[in-house]
Design an enzyme around this catalytic site. Sequence first.
Site, PDB file in Angstrom:
ATOM      1  N   ASP A 201     -24.011  16.806 -26.919  1.00  0.00           N
ATOM      2  CA  ASP A 201     -22.937  17.402 -27.704  1.00  0.00           C
ATOM      3  C   ASP A 201     -21.862  16.366 -28.008  1.00  0.00           C
ATOM      4  OD1 ASP A 201     -21.645  19.969 -28.686  1.00  0.00           O
ATOM      5  OD2 ASP A 201     -20.114  19.283 -27.264  1.00  0.00           O
ATOM      6  N   GLU A 255     -36.710   6.041 -17.550  1.00  0.00           N
ATOM      7  CA  GLU A 255     -37.282   6.036 -16.198  1.00  0.00           C
ATOM      8  C   GLU A 255     -38.287   7.167 -16.001  1.00  0.00           C
ATOM      9  OE1 GLU A 255     -34.457   5.968 -13.024  1.00  0.00           O
ATOM     10  OE2 GLU A 255     -33.044   4.704 -14.152  1.00  0.00           O
TER      11      GLU A 255
END
Length: 536
Positions: A201, A255
């Site tokens: 956002d 990751e």
Amino acid sequence: MRQADWWRGATLYQIYPRSFADSNGDGIGDLRGITERLDYVASLGVDGIWLSPFFASPMRDFGYDVSDYREVDPMFGTLEDFDALVDRAHALSLKVVIDQVWSHTAIEHPWFEESRQSRDNPKADWYVWADAKPDGSPPSNWQSWMGCPTWTWEPRRKQYYLHNFLPQMPDLNFHNAEVQDAILAVGRFWLERGVDGFRLDTANYYCHDPQLRDNPPQPPERRGDIPAAMQQHLFNVCQPQNLPFLERVRALTDEFDARFTVAEIGSANNLERMIEYTSGTQRLHTAYSFVLLGALPKADALLALVTPWLQGEGAQAWPSWAMSNHDAPRVATRWAQGDEGRIQQLLALLIALRGTIFIYQGEELGLTQSDIAFDQLQDPYGKAHWPRDKGRDGCRTPMPWASAVANAGFSLSDSTWLPVDPAHQARAVDVQEADDSSCLNFTRRLLALRRAHPALRQGSFEPLWADEQVLVVLRREGADAVLLAFNLSDTSRTVELDQGFLVTSEALVVGDVQMGGSSLQLAPWAALVSPVELSS
């Protein structure tokens, strides 16, 4: 396409939890309600869902003011309910992308409660604090889009704090490495819980100008009628210090396997910022902005929105597109004035775009904007700007599932948080399921084409004709080709292309479209989406 690249050309379905499905009869949608309706979502042919905030919050801005990033608000359920939702979505081969509201918190967040107490506590520098000017006025002239200045006085510190939105939504200080670390730990928490990505956002609001320079005024021809629209937002948003943090976010998601980030960007230079935030492989995967959430562009202007991603730095980036969401009037009203054919044309136009696309709940039903009476308004923006702007409630009314039952099947409650729009009952899911020509079933056919044809998911975007009224494009990926044509006017048009096409039986047509050799005839508001065999 590699599994890690699932998001390229994907279609994500935005769910606004308050208004999707209520499982416990309290008049508010919840996580269990979403889980119960995921089979319907999967039946559309989308690749995943984007969930608007469901985190612990005082709900002044309906979840975009977070008081605990790692907890589900009780009105939506529990963490166990969220885990069950993710499990069911994954069983249906749906990805789960969740909102992350990182630019600011609620004033009730423990971080802010500590920060506001003094100038020397451990979190004193976790928010943006500044002394008053000598005359006591705020540190800068920055104005919020929520209808107020961006600075509020805190008597305990004898300083102002920054809030780019409501005064109860203080901005975090992303110039502080500890803040970045804490936010990235929040992201890791949800990634380890199994989410497939984040919608970030207001991603261009993370950093502010450290010098707190005043924003310059808008030139007279661009000056709006509220304070925030009277200035150029050069210093409270879109600062270069955003970029290193976005690279840290990308490193975190990398990751994990096949994870994804999409930025929401509201800026005066939306396209430039979208490319900047997604260029290369070190920043975010993609971004969307408000360029298709306002007025209907001319056909050639639509082409101009897509072409920056076909050349230069843009060719190393990837856009996302949305025509409706929880912050904008529904496109069925805004662009189509409720006309069924035009609504279907706009759905076809959305799936034609090169990039990742977002469909807002109910958009597949052709839901129009609801008109909410002032005494039923919930949105603080609408209350503050009535009657010039009625706010965002009109696009957030409950999803209509069944035409002949109370609350259109959204809830068993006597009342719902926003009223169910009576006009939406005739467009309920059960009505459209039974009608092969409905907007719902047309959407399913469109999305089936997009999934079946690599040209529509990640292929080239080759304009064949573009003027103010008509756009004709060829999408191509290897031997796969799809012809797309749109007449965005109330006048019939005939265009002569440089080559002819053989329209296949898979073609989806809105209105009257005729193809003869290289001549293409388009009735008013007509559309063509057709896999083609290229003629000699």
